[in-house]
Design an enzyme around this catalytic site. Sequence first.
Site, mmCIF file in Angstrom:
data_model
loop_
_atom_site.group_PDB
_atom_site.id
_atom_site.type_symbol
_atom_site.label_atom_id
_atom_site.label_comp_id
_atom_site.label_asym_id
_atom_site.label_seq_id
_atom_site.Cartn_x
_atom_site.Cartn_y
_atom_site.Cartn_z
ATOM 1 N N HIS A 116 0.855 -1.188 0.000
ATOM 2 C CA HIS A 116 0.000 0.000 0.000
ATOM 3 C C HIS A 116 0.890 1.237 0.000
ATOM 4 O O HIS A 116 2.008 1.214 0.528
ATOM 5 C CB HIS A 116 -0.879 -0.041 1.262
ATOM 6 C CG HIS A 116 -1.977 0.960 1.310
ATOM 7 N ND1 HIS A 116 -1.768 2.288 1.621
ATOM 8 C CD2 HIS A 116 -3.322 0.834 1.124
ATOM 9 C CE1 HIS A 116 -2.928 2.929 1.630
ATOM 10 N NE2 HIS A 116 -3.881 2.078 1.313
ATOM 11 N N ASP A 130 2.386 -4.692 8.144
ATOM 12 C CA ASP A 130 1.127 -3.980 7.888
ATOM 13 C C ASP A 130 0.009 -5.026 7.954
ATOM 14 O O ASP A 130 -0.148 -5.841 7.047
ATOM 15 C CB ASP A 130 1.181 -3.319 6.516
ATOM 16 C CG ASP A 130 -0.147 -2.700 6.099
ATOM 17 O OD1 ASP A 130 -1.138 -2.807 6.849
ATOM 18 O OD2 ASP A 130 -0.207 -2.135 4.989
ATOM 19 N N GLN A 132 -5.188 -5.663 6.518
ATOM 20 C CA GLN A 132 -6.094 -6.588 5.831
ATOM 21 C C GLN A 132 -6.110 -7.976 6.482
ATOM 22 O O GLN A 132 -6.823 -8.856 6.002
ATOM 23 C CB GLN A 132 -5.690 -6.713 4.358
ATOM 24 C CG GLN A 132 -5.765 -5.421 3.576
ATOM 25 C CD GLN A 132 -7.180 -4.877 3.443
ATOM 26 O OE1 GLN A 132 -8.155 -5.597 3.606
ATOM 27 N NE2 GLN A 132 -7.306 -3.596 3.137
ATOM 28 N N LYS A 166 -11.251 -0.745 9.407
ATOM 29 C CA LYS A 166 -11.343 -1.972 8.617
ATOM 30 C C LYS A 166 -11.763 -3.166 9.464
ATOM 31 O O LYS A 166 -11.985 -4.255 8.934
ATOM 32 C CB LYS A 166 -10.007 -2.260 7.932
ATOM 33 C CG LYS A 166 -9.581 -1.195 6.927
ATOM 34 C CD LYS A 166 -8.287 -1.570 6.236
ATOM 35 C CE LYS A 166 -7.712 -0.420 5.434
ATOM 36 N NZ LYS A 166 -8.555 -0.021 4.285
ATOM 37 N N CYS A 214 -4.808 2.184 -3.956
ATOM 38 C CA CYS A 214 -3.608 2.676 -3.263
ATOM 39 C C CYS A 214 -2.418 1.737 -3.449
ATOM 40 O O CYS A 214 -1.567 1.610 -2.571
ATOM 41 C CB CYS A 214 -3.878 2.911 -1.773
ATOM 42 S SG CYS A 214 -5.080 4.204 -1.437
#
Length: 419
Positions: A128, A205, A208, A231, A374
């Site tokens: 991202h 990260d 997700q 999210k 992104c």
Amino acid sequence: MTVTQVSAIAPNLRKDFPILHQEINGKPLIYFDNAATSQKPTAVINALKNYYELNNANVHRGAHSLSGRATDDYEGARDKVAKFINARSRNEIVYTRNASEAINIVAYTWGLANLKEDDEIILSVMEHHSNIVPWQIIAQKTGTKIRFVELTDTEEFNLQQYKTFLNEKTKLVSIVHVSNTLGCINPVEEIINLAHQQGAKVLIDACQSLPHMPIDVQGMDCDWLVGSGHKMCATTGIGFLYGKEELLLKMPPFLGGGEMIGEVYLDHFTCGELPHKFEAGTPAIGEAIALGAAVDYLSSIGMDKIHQYEEQLTAYLFEKLNKIPHLKIYGNQPTPDGQGRACLAAFNVDGIHASDLATLLDNEGIAIRSGHHCTQPLHRYLEISGSARASLYFYNTFEEIDTFVKALQETIDFFTQMM
């Protein structure tokens, strides 16, 4: 757990999400844009509402009852997040506005203090923008080199290439756990272990992955991990940085003022203790409390159950999409039982622009994403300008997939007839 038990999750929980019970353009809403932001259950909405209606006060600073209650709820949410990811200590959870801010904290504190010319950072082409741009800025300031791991033939993280990149110059590896475009689940435990063998630090990260599967930072042994509340059923404007306590203690503060203060003199200041050292100013109190409510909600379902149910959705989604001619899905294919990737599909159809697909599907009440998500460098690597993306969550159903695939096929047929 049986398939029947897992499959019962969505029908039983959809009632908790008020936004799902509406029509768009006269059609029942089908929300397949969860990788961008999730919807919020009533428990989270009420937590935010209750703070402003009953306990609105600043935290840590007041001797009155409202401040005490607000502080208890605010810090209680931190405890919930720490338990949710199995952190060793609540001091390892720093509230941020979002994951982007969390990455920037590490970049501008640890990065500027520790990276120098000829050092190397390893990222991947699937990152991202929020996990690329901060490191590009730091590289410009320090002379550090960035190396990008590419993809395998199945459009997954190229672990073999990554191994060749690692060397004594590697100081940081910053990698996404689950790609928001490819859907691949990266082998973060092995990535971390290999980096640590070279003495490098690792940031993960987890935007997700946190909403969709159990996360154990001690099991991973990552040095930092970032997450974004919106999210994972919480509100916008709240995220967090997890960092090993010994690292956070050594990192200088990011911003000055308010909550991060220990003592202030005319000629110097001292920082507050962890985690407040990195939380300057009045925080997003209501949002943090709502994040705690979201963690409670997800935990009450069970992240293992959510993950298993989404594997079933993934298998069904790909079974249906794979039958559509001239449709290209990016990333690896799941196993027949839905394992090996997230419940999202970024795709293109020959001769049809992704935004046109999204617009016509919206006419049918179906919300998907179109654009570069992104991940512009990844799209350039794949030699495409953009893609359409359907991303599902535990409140989505097999019936919604059927409706989506039918509408998608009809949309493709409509454009084909016009060509």
